[in-house]
Design an enzyme around this catalytic site. Structure first.
Site, PDB file in Angstrom:
ATOM      1  N   TRP A 186       0.824  -1.212   0.000  1.00 18.48           N
ATOM      2  CA  TRP A 186       0.000   0.000   0.000  1.00 18.48           C
ATOM      3  C   TRP A 186       0.854   1.256   0.000  1.00 18.48           C
ATOM      4  O   TRP A 186       0.367   2.354  -0.237  1.00 18.48           O
ATOM      5  CB  TRP A 186      -0.977   0.001   1.175  1.00 18.48           C
ATOM      6  CG  TRP A 186      -0.365   0.209   2.540  1.00 18.48           C
ATOM      7  CD1 TRP A 186       0.439  -0.650   3.217  1.00 18.48           C
ATOM      8  CD2 TRP A 186      -0.541   1.352   3.395  1.00 18.48           C
ATOM      9  NE1 TRP A 186       0.789  -0.133   4.440  1.00 18.48           N
ATOM     10  CE2 TRP A 186       0.200   1.097   4.579  1.00 18.48           C
ATOM     11  CE3 TRP A 186      -1.244   2.544   3.294  1.00 18.48           C
ATOM     12  CZ2 TRP A 186       0.263   2.001   5.646  1.00 18.48           C
ATOM     13  CZ3 TRP A 186      -1.184   3.447   4.354  1.00 18.48           C
ATOM     14  CH2 TRP A 186      -0.438   3.180   5.508  1.00 18.48           C
ATOM     15  N   ASP A 187       2.148   1.085   0.230  1.00 21.27           N
ATOM     16  CA  ASP A 187       3.087   2.209   0.201  1.00 21.27           C
ATOM     17  C   ASP A 187       2.979   2.986  -1.108  1.00 21.27           C
ATOM     18  O   ASP A 187       3.160   4.212  -1.131  1.00 21.27           O
ATOM     19  CB  ASP A 187       4.527   1.704   0.326  1.00 21.27           C
ATOM     20  CG  ASP A 187       4.753   0.822   1.540  1.00 21.27           C
ATOM     21  OD1 ASP A 187       3.767   0.372   2.156  1.00 21.27           O
ATOM     22  OD2 ASP A 187       5.921   0.567   1.864  1.00 21.27           O
TER      23      ASP A 187
ATOM     24  N   GLU B 245       1.091  -1.532  13.274  1.00 21.87           N
ATOM     25  CA  GLU B 245       1.166  -2.992  13.310  1.00 21.87           C
ATOM     26  C   GLU B 245       1.564  -3.529  14.673  1.00 21.87           C
ATOM     27  O   GLU B 245       1.703  -4.741  14.848  1.00 21.87           O
ATOM     28  CB  GLU B 245       2.127  -3.487  12.226  1.00 21.87           C
ATOM     29  CG  GLU B 245       1.612  -3.221  10.819  1.00 21.87           C
ATOM     30  CD  GLU B 245       2.610  -3.559   9.732  1.00 21.87           C
ATOM     31  OE1 GLU B 245       2.175  -3.797   8.589  1.00 21.87           O
ATOM     32  OE2 GLU B 245       3.829  -3.573  10.026  1.00 21.87           O
TER      33      GLU B 245
ATOM     34  N   LYS C 179       3.780   1.970  16.282  1.00 20.28           N
ATOM     35  CA  LYS C 179       4.864   1.773  15.314  1.00 20.28           C
ATOM     36  C   LYS C 179       4.960   2.948  14.343  1.00 20.28           C
ATOM     37  O   LYS C 179       6.054   3.413  14.010  1.00 20.28           O
ATOM     38  CB  LYS C 179       4.649   0.471  14.548  1.00 20.28           C
ATOM     39  CG  LYS C 179       5.737   0.129  13.557  1.00 20.28           C
ATOM     40  CD  LYS C 179       5.405  -1.153  12.806  1.00 20.28           C
ATOM     41  CE  LYS C 179       6.493  -1.513  11.801  1.00 20.28           C
ATOM     42  NZ  LYS C 179       6.135  -2.684  10.986  1.00 20.28           N
ATOM     43  N   GLN C 180       3.833   3.410  13.839  1.00 16.62           N
ATOM     44  CA  GLN C 180       3.797   4.488  12.861  1.00 16.62           C
ATOM     45  C   GLN C 180       2.440   5.169  12.925  1.00 16.62           C
ATOM     46  O   GLN C 180       1.549   4.714  13.637  1.00 16.62           O
ATOM     47  CB  GLN C 180       4.044   3.955  11.453  1.00 16.62           C
ATOM     48  CG  GLN C 180       2.937   3.067  10.914  1.00 16.62           C
ATOM     49  CD  GLN C 180       3.276   2.453   9.567  1.00 16.62           C
ATOM     50  OE1 GLN C 180       3.957   1.448   9.498  1.00 16.62           O
ATOM     51  NE2 GLN C 180       2.793   3.056   8.502  1.00 16.62           N
TER      52      GLN C 180
END
Length: 772
Positions: free
Chosen positions: A358-359, A489, A602-603
């Site tokens: 999906w990046d 995640e 995580k992000q």
């Protein structure tokens, strides 16, 4: 952070001095590519030290058996590996029977250089053999940006203190293996080898799927400007061909081996034509010569830089880093082939399989939209359209019906090939990123034809998925979405992840807007699409409206923030700064159970949604959520810093924005995560571009209008970046007090700053004073 060993140069990456401990990192960092193929910075000559041999051909992959102890319904049956392909660069050198090997010989004056402005990798060093004889080596190589199936090498050596014989062996070797092979097996079988004087070809096929690749070489040797007549000995064995030439050399004179390779694959040719096509490419390259090939290649790079360069005045390390990121993005994807996409390691390594994530839509698409011809971004979207049927089949395996589509988390051909259940089945927000990519493309380009040609079918299939993925909760009186993994995640199997629920309802709302537009402007095309997709407009859209109006969106009234998911406030909430240094990164020091129970992120997750839909939220809302979530974010994804940089810039947190920018700008150059030897973080490089242009440059699109809201880091004197905008090419110049927009095209453009709209005439400019 590793000790910096690369020099700071605004247009080059330079390694001075030979240290074998840095070599595998440099193999990644100095990689070259042209969108069709790529090559790690392996040495042409023999090297017996630690190395990750890597030569990659776009689109060619292998469905490797996965190391999973059980199978469940819906699990993918393979993991798609990007394949290490033919070693085409090989040129062995020996003196008195001793191989030139930097792991065995004495090396001095070593220098490796990557010229990013012109796309040239070069290397020079002195090497002393055990008998005391010394050679000076100078090598140059590139993968042509113009002839994207051609590579060229100019490998020069000069006897420093002797005359006599030097034996030269150019070769092609297809007997290669993948560094990441799960079962230590090789993936290629021989098809054919041919060799003759000064040329050779090898063809191999994959053991599964029958991809075929041919590589052909031609070579010649010159002393100065004079070509030497050669009488080579040829060798041929399975998956290998070579020529060996013994040269009588004189002290102080320079001899150059020019080697040209043509590399073709069954992606683009019939298998019966592969070897001839490769040989023709190599032959034509040798006919035209190294200098002419390089000149056209360098000019193509200069053309790319003319609409993509970023200039940072006052921060040489940041300047080098942003050009490094742009350079590798263009090496990875050029947009000429809609069958290709952008793997997280590009052509620099094998980790993650080199497949599509999906990046691409979330992070890479904005870069290509703003720096290349519109067709390049369009091809990225068409790639997903071409995989729509596979996405529908992926959803069917999980029990979805009526043309609902679930795009894969990881793919090469549209099939899901990721084998971690919490990602494969639960990280379904990827569907939303693909829908958002269509929205982002259309609002940037105003190419509304894309919607009836391709976009609507994808949006419909994704909306159908979301409508089936939610369920009505009698207890809550809301639609809920259970058992998902959001962008963070470090949380699995959660309920009502804010970002996922937001993407789901936004997708359905956007699809409804597209339906209205198509009915008004393309009624005939829309009627055909309804028939093709068996779309029951009245029933399906009624359901979407119901879901949009009644979706559960977790929110805390006390703190006035969106909750990452149900129950997030039950966690032990504490900042990441409370973690001991020796516990970081937590993914290498904590059990997975402990990570999942922690509050650490995580992000960007909630903040990813606020970034995508900034136009729907006021700055106070963004600030509250940023202040709540960023302190708990450990930024252990390479994709994490960029979203935080952009949002921090929007809310006036300049110091925080720059602090976070440093985590992404030189991630690979300074090997922050100590993993560069495995390959570079290509997709996060697009995030670095976003940080600069959308963050510090303040570029955004609000209601299809181009808007600037810059916030320059204190240490930067000025920022200059290029921007393609609906046929115009804009050069944006930002200082701490001014914003200047130059239109370097023949198309008028307009932009917004503050409450005012400004029209920039063709080849005109506007300079504004920035308000405090």
């Amino acid at each position: 952070m590793e000790k910096r060993y690369l020099e700071i140069d605004e247009w080059k990456i330079v390694e001075e001095g030979w240290d074998p401990a840095n070599h595998m990192k440099s193999e990644s960092i100095f990689s070259i590519g042209n969108g069709r193929m790529g090559q790690r910075a392996n040495f042409e000559e023999t090297y017996s030290g630690n190395t990750l041999q890597g030569s990659y051909v776009a689109g060619v992959y292998y469905p490797d058996k996965t190391k999973v102890g059980w199978w469940k319904n819906g699990y993918p049956e393979y993991f798609a590996k990007v394949l290490n392909s033919v070693n085409w660069i090989g040129i062995n050198i020996s003196v008195d029977g001793e191989q030139l090997d930097l792991n065995a010989c004495a090396v001095s004056n070593f220098r490796r250089e990557l010229d990013m402005q012109h796309g040239l990798l070069s290397r020079s060093f002195d090497v002393k053999f055990t008998n005391g004889k010394t050679l000076r080596i100078d090598s140059k190589r590139f993968l042509s940006l113009v002839r994207d199936e051609v590579g060229a090498i100019a490998y020069s050596f000069t006897p420093v203190n002797f005359e006599g014989a030097v034996v030269v062996t150019p070769y092609l070797d297809f007997d290669v293996e993948n560094h990441d092979a799960n079962w230590e097996e090789k993936f290629w079988d021989s098809v054919e080898e041919r060799v003759a004087a000064q040329k050779g070809t090898v063809t191999a096929k994959t053991k599964k799927l029958d991809f075929q690749v041919s590589a052909a070489m031609r070579f010649e040797v010159a002393e100065g400007d004079q070509h030497i007549t050669l009488y080579p000995n040829t060798d041929q064995r399975e998956k290998f061909v070579s020529n060996t030439v013994e040269l009588r050399v004189e002290q102080g004179k320079t001899y150059t081996i020019y080697k040209y390779a043509g590399i073709t694959s069954s992606m683009n040719y019939k298998t019966k034509d592969l070897a001839l096509a490769a040989d023709t490419l190599a032959s034509e390259a040798m006919r035209d010569g190294f200098d002419a090939l390089y000149e056209e290649h360098a000019n193509a790079w200069l053309e790319k830089w003319s609409t993509s360069d970023i200039i940072i005045d006052g921060d040489p390390a940041a300047q080098q880093a942003i050009r490094f990121n742009i350079f590798h993005l263009f090496q990875t994807f050029t947009g000429v082939d809609p069958r290709l996409n952008i793997g997280p390691k590009g052509f620099t390594g094998e980790k993650y399989g080199g497949s599509t994530y999906w990046d691409t839509e979330a992070y890479c698409l904005p870069f290509y939209l703003s720096t290349t011809d519109q067709s390049v971004a369009r091809n990225l979207l068409i790639y997903r359209y071409n995989h729509l049927q596979k996405a529908i089949e992926n959803a069917e395996k999980l029990g979805f019906t009526n043309g609902a589509a679930l795009y894969p988390m990881v793919t090469m051909n549209g099939e899901e090939c990721h084998n971690e259940w919490e990602i494969t089945f639960e990280e379904i927000h990827r569907n939303g990123a693909i829908a958002y990519g269509i929205f982002n493309y259309v609002r940037h380009t105003l190419d509304r034809d894309y919607l009836h040609e391709y976009g609507f079918e994808v949006l419909l299939a994704i909306s159908r998925f979301w409508a089936q993925r939610v369920n009505w909760s009698e207890a809550r009186g809301k639609y809920v979405m259970l058992g998902v993994t959001g962008p963070n995640e470090y949380e699995n199997n959660v309920n009502n992840n804010f970002y996922t629920n937001k993407m789901a309802t936004w997708t359905m709302a956007y699809t409804l807007e597209v339906i209205d537009e198509l009915k008004e402007n393309h009624p005939d095309a829309y009627a055909k699409l309804v028939e093709k997709t068996h779309f029951d407009e009245e029933t399906e859209t009624k359901e979407w409206h119901e879901i949009i109006a009644n979706i559960a969106i977790p929110f805390d009234d006390k703190q006035q923030v969106y909750l990452q998911q149900d129950g997030f406030l039950d966690k032990d909430l504490r900042p990441a700064s409370s973690l001991a240094v020796e516990e970081r990164p937590i993914n290498q020091h904590w059990s997975w159970d402990r990570i999942l129970r922690s509050c650490f992120i995580k992000q960007a997750d909630v903040l990813q949604g606020l970034y995508f839909f900034e136009h729907q939220y006021d700055k106070a809302t963004i600030r509250r959520n940023f202040d709540f979530y960023e302190p708990m974010t450990v930024h252990e994804s390479s994709l994490s810093p960029c979203v935080h940089v952009i949002l921090a810039s929007r809310i006036g947190y300049g110091e925080k924005a720059y602090e976070l920018y440093l985590r992404t700008a030189r991630l690979d150059l300074d090997d922050y995560n100590r993993e560069v030897h495995e390959g570079l973080h290509i997709t996060s490089m697009a995030g670095t571009w976003m940080s600069v242009v959308q963050g510090f440059g303040g570029m955004k699109i609000i209601k299809e209008k181009l808007v600037f809201e810059p916030l320059l880091p204190e240490g930067w004197k000025a920022l200059h970046f290029m921007l393609r905008w609906r046929g115009a090419v804009l050069k944006v110049n930002v200082t701490h007090s001014t914003l200047k927009v130059e239109n370097v095209s023949d198309v008028e453009a307009e932009f917004h700053y503050g409450p005012h709209v400004h029209r920039v005439a063709a080849n005109g400019e506007i300079k504004l004073e920035l308000t405090k």
